[in-house]
Design an enzyme around this catalytic site. Structure first.
Site, mmCIF file in Angstrom:
data_model
loop_
_atom_site.group_PDB
_atom_site.id
_atom_site.type_symbol
_atom_site.label_atom_id
_atom_site.label_comp_id
_atom_site.label_asym_id
_atom_site.label_seq_id
_atom_site.Cartn_x
_atom_site.Cartn_y
_atom_site.Cartn_z
ATOM 1 N N SER A 134 0.819 -1.224 0.000
ATOM 2 C CA SER A 134 0.000 0.000 0.000
ATOM 3 C C SER A 134 0.845 1.263 0.000
ATOM 4 O O SER A 134 1.922 1.311 0.604
ATOM 5 C CB SER A 134 -0.878 -0.019 1.255
ATOM 6 O OG SER A 134 -1.413 1.257 1.503
ATOM 7 N N GLU A 136 0.251 3.589 1.762
ATOM 8 C CA GLU A 136 0.357 4.012 3.166
ATOM 9 C C GLU A 136 1.748 3.722 3.732
ATOM 10 O O GLU A 136 2.127 4.289 4.755
ATOM 11 C CB GLU A 136 -0.706 3.303 4.017
ATOM 12 C CG GLU A 136 -2.091 3.881 3.873
ATOM 13 C CD GLU A 136 -2.229 5.288 4.462
ATOM 14 O OE1 GLU A 136 -1.962 5.461 5.657
ATOM 15 O OE2 GLU A 136 -2.596 6.203 3.715
ATOM 16 N N TYR A 158 -1.239 0.300 10.611
ATOM 17 C CA TYR A 158 -1.547 -0.346 9.329
ATOM 18 C C TYR A 158 -0.369 -0.197 8.367
ATOM 19 O O TYR A 158 0.078 -1.176 7.757
ATOM 20 C CB TYR A 158 -2.807 0.281 8.723
ATOM 21 C CG TYR A 158 -3.065 -0.128 7.283
ATOM 22 C CD1 TYR A 158 -3.657 -1.347 6.974
ATOM 23 C CD2 TYR A 158 -2.712 0.718 6.221
ATOM 24 C CE1 TYR A 158 -3.887 -1.723 5.656
ATOM 25 C CE2 TYR A 158 -2.941 0.344 4.899
ATOM 26 C CZ TYR A 158 -3.530 -0.870 4.627
ATOM 27 O OH TYR A 158 -3.750 -1.248 3.324
HETATM 28 P P1 NAP Z 1 -11.323 -4.710 2.173
HETATM 29 O O1 NAP Z 1 -12.515 -4.428 1.323
HETATM 30 O O2 NAP Z 1 -11.246 -4.118 3.536
HETATM 31 O O3 NAP Z 1 -11.209 -6.301 2.311
HETATM 32 C C1 NAP Z 1 -10.376 -6.886 3.263
HETATM 33 C C2 NAP Z 1 -10.527 -8.385 3.186
HETATM 34 O O4 NAP Z 1 -9.652 -8.990 4.163
HETATM 35 C C3 NAP Z 1 -11.943 -8.903 3.509
HETATM 36 O O5 NAP Z 1 -12.282 -9.884 2.555
HETATM 37 C C4 NAP Z 1 -11.781 -9.550 4.874
HETATM 38 O O6 NAP Z 1 -12.636 -10.631 5.088
HETATM 39 C C5 NAP Z 1 -10.347 -10.047 4.775
HETATM 40 N N1 NAP Z 1 -9.788 -10.387 6.091
HETATM 41 C C6 NAP Z 1 -9.795 -9.632 7.216
HETATM 42 N N2 NAP Z 1 -9.229 -10.309 8.226
HETATM 43 C C7 NAP Z 1 -8.840 -11.509 7.738
HETATM 44 C C8 NAP Z 1 -8.220 -12.648 8.290
HETATM 45 N N3 NAP Z 1 -7.871 -12.709 9.583
HETATM 46 N N4 NAP Z 1 -7.969 -13.713 7.498
HETATM 47 C C9 NAP Z 1 -8.346 -13.682 6.190
HETATM 48 N N5 NAP Z 1 -8.951 -12.643 5.593
HETATM 49 C C10 NAP Z 1 -9.197 -11.557 6.364
HETATM 50 O O7 NAP Z 1 -9.979 -4.294 1.408
HETATM 51 P P2 NAP Z 1 -9.744 -3.916 -0.140
HETATM 52 O O8 NAP Z 1 -9.998 -2.466 -0.311
HETATM 53 O O9 NAP Z 1 -10.422 -4.912 -0.986
HETATM 54 O O10 NAP Z 1 -8.170 -4.093 -0.233
HETATM 55 C C11 NAP Z 1 -7.582 -5.352 -0.549
HETATM 56 C C12 NAP Z 1 -6.146 -5.384 -0.051
HETATM 57 O O11 NAP Z 1 -5.412 -4.337 -0.655
HETATM 58 C C13 NAP Z 1 -5.987 -5.172 1.452
HETATM 59 O O12 NAP Z 1 -4.878 -5.932 1.865
HETATM 60 C C14 NAP Z 1 -5.674 -3.693 1.583
HETATM 61 O O13 NAP Z 1 -4.945 -3.455 2.761
HETATM 62 C C15 NAP Z 1 -4.834 -3.503 0.333
HETATM 63 N N6 NAP Z 1 -4.845 -2.156 -0.242
HETATM 64 C C16 NAP Z 1 -6.036 -1.542 -0.511
HETATM 65 C C17 NAP Z 1 -6.039 -0.301 -1.110
HETATM 66 C C18 NAP Z 1 -7.332 0.395 -1.464
HETATM 67 O O14 NAP Z 1 -7.290 1.602 -1.731
HETATM 68 N N7 NAP Z 1 -8.456 -0.310 -1.516
HETATM 69 C C19 NAP Z 1 -4.814 0.320 -1.457
HETATM 70 C C20 NAP Z 1 -3.623 -0.352 -1.178
HETATM 71 C C21 NAP Z 1 -3.646 -1.601 -0.589
HETATM 72 P P3 NAP Z 1 -13.984 -10.558 5.979
HETATM 73 O O15 NAP Z 1 -15.069 -10.189 5.019
HETATM 74 O O16 NAP Z 1 -14.118 -11.927 6.521
HETATM 75 O O17 NAP Z 1 -13.760 -9.512 7.039
HETATM 76 O O1 F7E Z 2 -8.987 8.144 4.068
HETATM 77 C C1 F7E Z 2 -9.310 11.647 5.222
HETATM 78 C C2 F7E Z 2 -8.402 10.719 6.015
HETATM 79 O O2 F7E Z 2 -10.008 6.089 5.040
HETATM 80 C C3 F7E Z 2 -8.469 8.984 3.068
HETATM 81 C C4 F7E Z 2 -7.239 2.128 2.595
HETATM 82 O O3 F7E Z 2 -7.778 1.411 1.515
HETATM 83 O O4 F7E Z 2 -6.066 3.615 1.105
HETATM 84 C C5 F7E Z 2 -7.006 3.556 2.164
HETATM 85 O O5 F7E Z 2 -6.515 4.263 3.296
HETATM 86 C C6 F7E Z 2 -8.181 10.364 3.649
HETATM 87 C C7 F7E Z 2 -7.384 10.345 4.956
HETATM 88 O O6 F7E Z 2 -8.343 5.919 3.119
HETATM 89 C C8 F7E Z 2 -12.543 11.386 6.803
HETATM 90 O O7 F7E Z 2 -7.870 11.404 7.156
HETATM 91 C C9 F7E Z 2 -11.201 12.969 6.188
HETATM 92 O O8 F7E Z 2 -6.374 11.328 4.937
HETATM 93 O O9 F7E Z 2 -10.568 6.734 2.666
HETATM 94 P P1 F7E Z 2 -9.570 6.673 3.732
HETATM 95 P P2 F7E Z 2 -6.801 5.800 3.546
HETATM 96 O O10 F7E Z 2 -6.602 6.051 4.986
HETATM 97 O O11 F7E Z 2 -6.021 6.636 2.594
HETATM 98 C C10 F7E Z 2 -4.779 3.055 1.401
HETATM 99 C C11 F7E Z 2 -3.919 3.154 0.170
HETATM 100 C C12 F7E Z 2 -4.861 1.715 1.994
HETATM 101 O O12 F7E Z 2 -3.980 0.889 1.795
HETATM 102 C C13 F7E Z 2 -5.925 1.488 3.011
HETATM 103 O O13 F7E Z 2 -6.162 0.094 3.206
HETATM 104 O O14 F7E Z 2 -9.417 10.986 3.955
HETATM 105 N N1 F7E Z 2 -10.625 11.795 5.833
HETATM 106 N N2 F7E Z 2 -12.378 12.753 6.790
HETATM 107 C C14 F7E Z 2 -11.442 10.791 6.198
HETATM 108 N N3 F7E Z 2 -11.333 9.467 6.053
HETATM 109 C C15 F7E Z 2 -12.317 8.684 6.515
HETATM 110 N N4 F7E Z 2 -12.240 7.342 6.370
HETATM 111 N N5 F7E Z 2 -13.436 9.233 7.149
HETATM 112 C C16 F7E Z 2 -13.599 10.581 7.306
HETATM 113 O O15 F7E Z 2 -14.573 11.053 7.873
#
Ligand code: NAP
Ligand code: F7E
Length: 344
Positions: A134, A136, A158
């Site tokens: 990520s 992050e 995270y």
């Molecule tokens: P998500 O919607 O939050 O899905 C997370 C998945 O992880 C769910 O299927 C959840 O299953 C599973 N999980 C949680 N705890 C687990 C455990 N103990 N064992 C096995 N599975 C478990 O995340 P996403 O947005 O699809 O992202 C997919 C991956 O990419 C994640 O690793 C996230 O950190 C990474 N990522 C996401 C973004 C983004 O912007 N979306 C960016 C960079 C990286 P349950 O339904 O059972 O809870």
């Molecule tokens: O926040 C600001 C918050 O929670 C984005 C995950 O998929 O992307 C995701 O992480 C920004 C942050 O995503 C609210 O402070 C303001 O600066 O949508 P987010 P994230 O934290 O960037 C990365 C790449 C991952 O890997 C993660 O798994 O938005 N923000 N006000 C807020 N965010 C939330 N959630 N809620 C608010 O009310």
């Protein structure tokens, strides 16, 4: 014979899009699901019935070994994680275990099932491994845009857990010659995004306000900037990474950064609303340490994978607002369909 993929995190946003993509490429797709309840993909995939399920948990080494032994996948996509950044402060140990050490457990399952021992034996592992790294991990950046060589300074438990998984993936590649790669993905969103993430929180609020169900949206840091893309585009990059001749890590993003305020302004205006009449800043949503800005340099992915995003920010926000307006306007039972296959 069809190639076979095992996806952890199949019930999440990316899991559903990746499963659909791999099925369309002719793959046999297995999803790891945890818990006792009958699992379902939250109505996210029309193709839910074609996905095969196996029980397992990233906290349970034995279950991962059993899954890999049972399926003998060609490819493993490790998408499972605690992925909501604020939760990683509330449950830092659990986040470290699932999002961080879970990567070690999955790599160990592949290593042991492939019969790889101590020495480096390039190409010896047949199973290709994708780790969901990520942006992050970059956290507090001092260079922009970020590339594969930008140093990490994670700002949350995270981000720290993801950095551990990232380095471990690299280490297993270098130590054991495994085809193990990380995609350093920047924020990607969709109508299937969890409601706690800011884009979906905003699109759901816009729909509720438009339909007269609510008046206010409470948000935290409006100045934060992110590089937002469409999840459906990003899963193609994951797959491409596992089809390369050599295992390498890639940054995946659009190269364009926007503020939360710009996101809010656009989403409200698409519904004919003025955001200033509805949005309230609430310190409850401000993080102990935020990532102020992120912007990808996807140059390597564009050049080597031939990947590029197809969906603009404006199209993405439009899709999400439209989808939530439809979702909240539709009466009746919107419970998603069950999987038709048995769970192992
Ligand atoms: P998500 O919607 O939050 O899905 C997370 C998945 O992880 C769910 O299927 C959840 O299953 C599973 N999980 C949680 N705890 C687990 C455990 N103990 N064992 C096995 N599975 C478990 O995340 P996403 O947005 O699809 O992202 C997919 C991956 O990419 C994640 O690793 C996230 O950190 C990474 N990522 C996401 C973004 C983004 O912007 N979306 C960016 C960079 C990286 P349950 O339904 O059972 O809870
Ligand atoms: O926040 C600001 C918050 O929670 C984005 C995950 O998929 O992307 C995701 O992480 C920004 C942050 O995503 C609210 O402070 C303001 O600066 O949508 P987010 P994230 O934290 O960037 C990365 C790449 C991952 O890997 C993660 O798994 O938005 N923000 N006000 C807020 N965010 C939330 N959630 N809620 C608010 O009310």
């Amino acid at each position: 014979m069809a190639r076979c993929a095992l996806i952890t995190g199949i019930t999440g946003q990316d899991g559903s899009y990746l499963a659909e993509h791999l099925l369309s490429e002719g793959y046999e797709v297995w999803g790891l699901v945890r818990g006792q309840a009958d699992p379902w993909v939250r109505g996210r995939s029309e193709l839910a019935g074609e996905i095969r399920l196996i029980r397992g948990d990233l906290l349970d080494q034995g279950s991962l070994i059993a899954a890999v032994e049972r399926i003998h996948p060609d490819e493993v996509y490790n998408l499972g994680a605690i992925s909501y950044v604020p939760m990683s402060w509330q449950q830092a140990e659990l986040t470290s275990e699932v999002t961080g050490v879970g990567v070690l457990r999955m790599l160990e399952a592949i290593r042991t099932c492939s019969g790889i021992s101590g020495s480096r034996t390039p190409g010896s592992a047949q199973i290709r491994f994708y780790q969901a790294s990520s942006s992050e991990m970059f956290g507090m950046v001092d260079e922009s845009p970020q590339t594969e060589r930008t140093p990490f300074h994670p700002r949350s438990p995270y981000g720290v857990a993801k950095a551990y998984g990232h380095f471990l993936t690299q280490n297993y590649r270098e130590s054991y010659g495994m085809f193990a790669v990380s995609g350093i993905l920047f924020n990607h969103e969709s109508p299937r995004r969890g409601p706690e993430f800011v884009t979906r929180k905003v699109s759901l609020a816009v729909a509720r306000i438009k339909l007269g169900l609510e008046r206010q949206l409470r948000l935290g840091n409006l100045a934060a900037r992110r590089d937002w893309g469409f999840a459906g585009d990003y899963v193609r990059a994951m797959h491409l990474m596992l089809t390369q001749d050599e295992p390498e890590d890639f940054v995946v993003g659009t190269g364009v950064t926007r503020s939360v305020e710009e996101l809010v302004e656009l989403a409200f205006s698409l519904a004919g609303l003025d955001w200033k009449e509805h949005v309230v800043c609430d310190t409850a949503f401000v993080r102990p340490a935020d990532v102020n800005q992120l912007c990808a340099d996807p140059g390597k992915a564009l050049a080597k994978l031939g990947w590029k995003p197809k969906t603009s920010f404006e199209e993405l926000v439009g899709l999400m607002v439209e989808s939530d307006l439809e979702l909240l306007s539709t009466p009746g039972d919107r419970r998603p369909p069950s999987f038709s296959s048995d769970v192992w």
